[in-house]
Write a protein that holds these residues in place. Structure first.
Motif, PDB file in Angstrom:
ATOM      1  N   MET A  49      -4.056 -23.720  27.193  1.00  0.00           N
ATOM      2  CA  MET A  49      -3.627 -24.249  28.490  1.00  0.00           C
ATOM      3  C   MET A  49      -4.599 -23.844  29.598  1.00  0.00           C
ATOM      4  O   MET A  49      -4.877 -24.633  30.513  1.00  0.00           O
ATOM      5  CB  MET A  49      -2.211 -23.761  28.812  1.00  0.00           C
ATOM      6  N   ASP A  50      -5.131 -22.622  29.525  1.00  0.00           N
ATOM      7  CA  ASP A  50      -6.124 -22.191  30.512  1.00  0.00           C
ATOM      8  C   ASP A  50      -7.409 -23.006  30.391  1.00  0.00           C
ATOM      9  O   ASP A  50      -8.034 -23.353  31.404  1.00  0.00           O
ATOM     10  CB  ASP A  50      -6.430 -20.701  30.349  1.00  0.00           C
ATOM     11  N   TYR A  51      -7.806 -23.314  29.151  1.00  0.00           N
ATOM     12  CA  TYR A  51      -8.989 -24.164  28.962  1.00  0.00           C
ATOM     13  C   TYR A  51      -8.757 -25.555  29.559  1.00  0.00           C
ATOM     14  O   TYR A  51      -9.654 -26.129  30.196  1.00  0.00           O
ATOM     15  CB  TYR A  51      -9.321 -24.284  27.472  1.00  0.00           C
ATOM     16  N   ILE A  52      -7.562 -26.097  29.342  1.00  0.00           N
ATOM     17  CA  ILE A  52      -7.237 -27.418  29.897  1.00  0.00           C
ATOM     18  C   ILE A  52      -7.254 -27.370  31.416  1.00  0.00           C
ATOM     19  O   ILE A  52      -7.803 -28.258  32.085  1.00  0.00           O
ATOM     20  CB  ILE A  52      -5.863 -27.880  29.377  1.00  0.00           C
ATOM     21  N   GLU A  53      -6.668 -26.301  31.981  1.00  0.00           N
ATOM     22  CA  GLU A  53      -6.633 -26.168  33.442  1.00  0.00           C
ATOM     23  C   GLU A  53      -8.033 -26.050  34.026  1.00  0.00           C
ATOM     24  O   GLU A  53      -8.371 -26.718  35.005  1.00  0.00           O
ATOM     25  CB  GLU A  53      -5.801 -24.948  33.814  1.00  0.00           C
ATOM     26  N   GLY A  54      -8.861 -25.200  33.412  1.00  0.00           N
ATOM     27  CA  GLY A  54     -10.224 -25.052  33.903  1.00  0.00           C
ATOM     28  C   GLY A  54     -11.032 -26.328  33.762  1.00  0.00           C
ATOM     29  O   GLY A  54     -11.779 -26.715  34.675  1.00  0.00           O
ATOM     30  N   GLY A  55     -10.873 -27.003  32.619  1.00  0.00           N
ATOM     31  CA  GLY A  55     -11.575 -28.268  32.432  1.00  0.00           C
ATOM     32  C   GLY A  55     -11.129 -29.329  33.415  1.00  0.00           C
ATOM     33  O   GLY A  55     -11.948 -30.115  33.914  1.00  0.00           O
ATOM     34  N   PHE A 102     -13.910 -25.507  44.155  1.00  0.00           N
ATOM     35  CA  PHE A 102     -12.848 -25.632  43.159  1.00  0.00           C
ATOM     36  C   PHE A 102     -13.444 -25.843  41.765  1.00  0.00           C
ATOM     37  O   PHE A 102     -12.855 -25.422  40.768  1.00  0.00           O
ATOM     38  CB  PHE A 102     -11.908 -26.780  43.528  1.00  0.00           C
ATOM     39  N   GLY A 103     -14.602 -26.476  41.696  1.00  0.00           N
ATOM     40  CA  GLY A 103     -15.301 -26.572  40.414  1.00  0.00           C
ATOM     41  C   GLY A 103     -15.754 -25.204  39.929  1.00  0.00           C
ATOM     42  O   GLY A 103     -15.652 -24.882  38.734  1.00  0.00           O
ATOM     43  N   ILE A 104     -16.267 -24.373  40.848  1.00  0.00           N
ATOM     44  CA  ILE A 104     -16.644 -23.000  40.492  1.00  0.00           C
ATOM     45  C   ILE A 104     -15.422 -22.228  40.006  1.00  0.00           C
ATOM     46  O   ILE A 104     -15.509 -21.426  39.056  1.00  0.00           O
ATOM     47  CB  ILE A 104     -17.284 -22.303  41.709  1.00  0.00           C
ATOM     48  N   CYS A 105     -14.283 -22.475  40.625  1.00  0.00           N
ATOM     49  CA  CYS A 105     -13.042 -21.837  40.192  1.00  0.00           C
ATOM     50  C   CYS A 105     -12.701 -22.229  38.755  1.00  0.00           C
ATOM     51  O   CYS A 105     -12.279 -21.388  37.952  1.00  0.00           O
ATOM     52  CB  CYS A 105     -11.912 -22.221  41.138  1.00  0.00           C
ATOM     53  N   GLY A 106     -12.884 -23.502  38.410  1.00  0.00           N
ATOM     54  CA  GLY A 106     -12.635 -23.942  37.042  1.00  0.00           C
ATOM     55  C   GLY A 106     -13.571 -23.276  36.048  1.00  0.00           C
ATOM     56  O   GLY A 106     -13.145 -22.871  34.951  1.00  0.00           O
ATOM     57  N   VAL A 107     -14.834 -23.146  36.411  1.00  0.00           N
ATOM     58  CA  VAL A 107     -15.801 -22.458  35.541  1.00  0.00           C
ATOM     59  C   VAL A 107     -15.396 -21.002  35.340  1.00  0.00           C
ATOM     60  O   VAL A 107     -15.457 -20.472  34.220  1.00  0.00           O
ATOM     61  CB  VAL A 107     -17.220 -22.555  36.135  1.00  0.00           C
ATOM     62  N   ALA A 108     -14.969 -20.329  36.416  1.00  0.00           N
ATOM     63  CA  ALA A 108     -14.542 -18.928  36.318  1.00  0.00           C
ATOM     64  C   ALA A 108     -13.338 -18.782  35.394  1.00  0.00           C
ATOM     65  O   ALA A 108     -13.258 -17.825  34.609  1.00  0.00           O
ATOM     66  CB  ALA A 108     -14.210 -18.381  37.710  1.00  0.00           C
ATOM     67  N   LEU A 109     -12.403 -19.731  35.454  1.00  0.00           N
ATOM     68  CA  LEU A 109     -11.227 -19.670  34.583  1.00  0.00           C
ATOM     69  C   LEU A 109     -11.610 -19.852  33.124  1.00  0.00           C
ATOM     70  O   LEU A 109     -11.127 -19.126  32.242  1.00  0.00           O
ATOM     71  CB  LEU A 109     -10.214 -20.744  35.004  1.00  0.00           C
ATOM     72  N   VAL A 110     -12.484 -20.801  32.838  1.00  0.00           N
ATOM     73  CA  VAL A 110     -12.910 -21.039  31.455  1.00  0.00           C
ATOM     74  C   VAL A 110     -13.658 -19.821  30.913  1.00  0.00           C
ATOM     75  O   VAL A 110     -13.408 -19.372  29.787  1.00  0.00           O
ATOM     76  CB  VAL A 110     -13.785 -22.306  31.375  1.00  0.00           C
ATOM     77  N   PRO A 119     -14.216  -9.243  33.939  1.00  0.00           N
ATOM     78  CA  PRO A 119     -13.129  -8.431  34.525  1.00  0.00           C
ATOM     79  C   PRO A 119     -11.868  -9.260  34.761  1.00  0.00           C
ATOM     80  O   PRO A 119     -11.928 -10.431  35.133  1.00  0.00           O
ATOM     81  CB  PRO A 119     -13.727  -7.930  35.846  1.00  0.00           C
ATOM     82  N   VAL A 120     -10.727  -8.636  34.563  1.00  0.00           N
ATOM     83  CA  VAL A 120      -9.445  -9.298  34.777  1.00  0.00           C
ATOM     84  C   VAL A 120      -9.270  -9.600  36.271  1.00  0.00           C
ATOM     85  O   VAL A 120      -9.507  -8.730  37.118  1.00  0.00           O
ATOM     86  CB  VAL A 120      -8.286  -8.407  34.287  1.00  0.00           C
ATOM     87  N   GLY A 121      -8.884 -10.815  36.568  1.00  0.00           N
ATOM     88  CA  GLY A 121      -8.660 -11.211  37.946  1.00  0.00           C
ATOM     89  C   GLY A 121      -9.759 -12.043  38.549  1.00  0.00           C
ATOM     90  O   GLY A 121      -9.630 -12.496  39.696  1.00  0.00           O
ATOM     91  N   VAL A 122     -10.837 -12.282  37.798  1.00  0.00           N
ATOM     92  CA  VAL A 122     -11.936 -13.102  38.323  1.00  0.00           C
ATOM     93  C   VAL A 122     -11.468 -14.520  38.606  1.00  0.00           C
ATOM     94  O   VAL A 122     -11.871 -15.142  39.598  1.00  0.00           O
ATOM     95  CB  VAL A 122     -13.126 -13.088  37.344  1.00  0.00           C
ATOM     96  N   ASP A 123     -10.616 -15.060  37.735  1.00  0.00           N
ATOM     97  CA  ASP A 123     -10.132 -16.424  37.929  1.00  0.00           C
ATOM     98  C   ASP A 123      -9.315 -16.543  39.215  1.00  0.00           C
ATOM     99  O   ASP A 123      -9.472 -17.493  39.980  1.00  0.00           O
ATOM    100  CB  ASP A 123      -9.295 -16.865  36.721  1.00  0.00           C
ATOM    101  N   PHE A 125      -9.542 -14.513  41.818  1.00  0.00           N
ATOM    102  CA  PHE A 125     -10.446 -14.287  42.941  1.00  0.00           C
ATOM    103  C   PHE A 125     -11.216 -15.560  43.284  1.00  0.00           C
ATOM    104  O   PHE A 125     -11.370 -15.905  44.459  1.00  0.00           O
ATOM    105  CB  PHE A 125     -11.431 -13.159  42.609  1.00  0.00           C
ATOM    106  N   ALA A 126     -11.686 -16.281  42.244  1.00  0.00           N
ATOM    107  CA  ALA A 126     -12.417 -17.525  42.485  1.00  0.00           C
ATOM    108  C   ALA A 126     -11.523 -18.573  43.121  1.00  0.00           C
ATOM    109  O   ALA A 126     -11.956 -19.325  44.013  1.00  0.00           O
ATOM    110  CB  ALA A 126     -12.994 -18.047  41.164  1.00  0.00           C
ATOM    111  N   LEU A 127     -10.257 -18.635  42.704  1.00  0.00           N
ATOM    112  CA  LEU A 127      -9.330 -19.595  43.299  1.00  0.00           C
ATOM    113  C   LEU A 127      -9.028 -19.231  44.748  1.00  0.00           C
ATOM    114  O   LEU A 127      -8.955 -20.102  45.623  1.00  0.00           O
ATOM    115  CB  LEU A 127      -8.042 -19.647  42.485  1.00  0.00           C
ATOM    116  N   SER A 128      -8.845 -17.938  45.016  1.00  0.00           N
ATOM    117  CA  SER A 128      -8.617 -17.498  46.396  1.00  0.00           C
ATOM    118  C   SER A 128      -9.819 -17.822  47.277  1.00  0.00           C
ATOM    119  O   SER A 128      -9.658 -18.265  48.421  1.00  0.00           O
ATOM    120  CB  SER A 128      -8.340 -15.990  46.416  1.00  0.00           C
ATOM    121  N   LEU A 129     -11.013 -17.628  46.740  1.00  0.00           N
ATOM    122  CA  LEU A 129     -12.226 -17.943  47.495  1.00  0.00           C
ATOM    123  C   LEU A 129     -12.328 -19.435  47.775  1.00  0.00           C
ATOM    124  O   LEU A 129     -12.714 -19.852  48.881  1.00  0.00           O
ATOM    125  CB  LEU A 129     -13.453 -17.457  46.724  1.00  0.00           C
ATOM    126  N   ALA A 130     -11.980 -20.262  46.774  1.00  0.00           N
ATOM    127  CA  ALA A 130     -12.024 -21.717  46.963  1.00  0.00           C
ATOM    128  C   ALA A 130     -11.057 -22.148  48.063  1.00  0.00           C
ATOM    129  O   ALA A 130     -11.388 -23.002  48.903  1.00  0.00           O
ATOM    130  CB  ALA A 130     -11.693 -22.429  45.651  1.00  0.00           C
TER     131      ALA A 130
END
Length: 280
Positions: A49-55, A102-110, A119-123, A125-130
């Motif tokens: 599901m995380d892969y689908i969300e990031g993609g 938001f694309g960078i956020c998807g890459v961080a999640l994948v 590190p845990v929480g990067v995904d 952090f990237a979403l918060s930054l977006a």
């Protein structure tokens, strides 16, 4: 894009994303509560599901950038016109920048899902930054605009910065269902409000809005509260439906398992009786 479609595209993206987050986090919370001993180890389906969300984030961001850049009246990847000494379609460039993060956020999640060394929480952090970049861009997006135009975008900033703050909290407080559903609710609210902005500034039908009338500002403010109420209702009903469905399926699975065990036990008992009768 300075039209209704330019607001409907991100609005649809945020609505779908918020609904997806509601379903995903409710499923994860159900797993944690029903399997307290193994709550730290989620099944492989959640990783998928995380892969689908990031993609989906990467794909939607790419489509958004292409639409903003290469529509008929778009900048077509030209930032500055040297002949006229002027910038080219800066509004489209701002929207493209929003999609980029938001694309960078998807890459961080994948990447964080794929590798345990991240590190845990990067995904989060990237979403918060977006979200912060989105709010930062829109803050300077409405200067010298008519009062209603500036006000309706300022209400969007409330949602965006609230989402950025709540998501940043999730970097340090993981697996908190209230924070997770709050993030989903804010995305749904943001999506519906993008549609509201499109209807107010670029109505597809009906009369145009007076952007200087104070009563319109009062109505839009009240309408924002209605959008918030609807977003809360949608998240509550969706999470409740997912929870009830999972409980029903788990009970049916347990009932089937009990029936199968009883049948196997009865067959083994009958087999033992037959063997005893044959020996006698």
């Amino acid at each position: 894009m300075a039209n209704f479609g330019g607001h409907a595209i991100p609005g649809s993206f945020f609505l779908l994303f918020g609904f997806w987050l509601t379903v995903k986090h409710t499923l994860q919370h159900y797993w944690r509560t029903s399997h307290p001993k193994s709550r730290a180890i989620l099944p492989p389906v959640f990783k998928k599901m995380d892969y689908i969300e990031g993609g989906f984030q990467i794909f939607a961001s790419f489509v958004g950038i292409m639409v903003e850049q290469f529509v008929v009246d778009g900048p077509h990847a030209h930032l500055y016109d040297t002949q006229n000494n002027s910038w080219v379609k800066l509004m489209n460039w701002q929207h493209s920048t929003m999609y980029l993060f938001f694309g960078i956020c998807g890459v961080a999640l994948v990447v964080s899902t794929m590798s345990k060394t991240v590190p845990v929480g990067v995904d989060r952090f990237a979403l918060s930054l977006a979200l912060f970049v989105e709010g930062f861009l829109f803050y300077y997006h409405v200067h010298s605009r008519p009062p209603l135009d500036a006000h309706i975008h300022s209400l969007l900033l409330v949602v965006v910065f609230s989402g950025s703050i709540s998501t940043m909290i999730e970097v340090f407080i993981r697996d908190h269902i209230i924070l997770e559903l709050l993030r989903a609710c804010l995305f749904i609210l943001q999506g519906s409000w993008f549609y509201q902005i499109g209807f107010v500034l670029y109505p597809p039908s009906g009369p145009t809005w007076d952007l200087t009338l104070h009563n319109n500002i009062m109505f839009v403010t009240m309408c924002f509260c209605w959008h918030l109420a609807v977003a809360l209702i949608v998240v509550t009903c969706t999470s409740a439906a997912v929870w009830i469905t999972m409980r029903r399926f788990s009970r049916e699975g347990q009932d089937i398992e009990i029936v199968l065990r009883n049948r196997l036990h009865n067959k083994s008992s009958e087999k033992a009786l037959l063997e005893e009768s044959e020996e006698e």
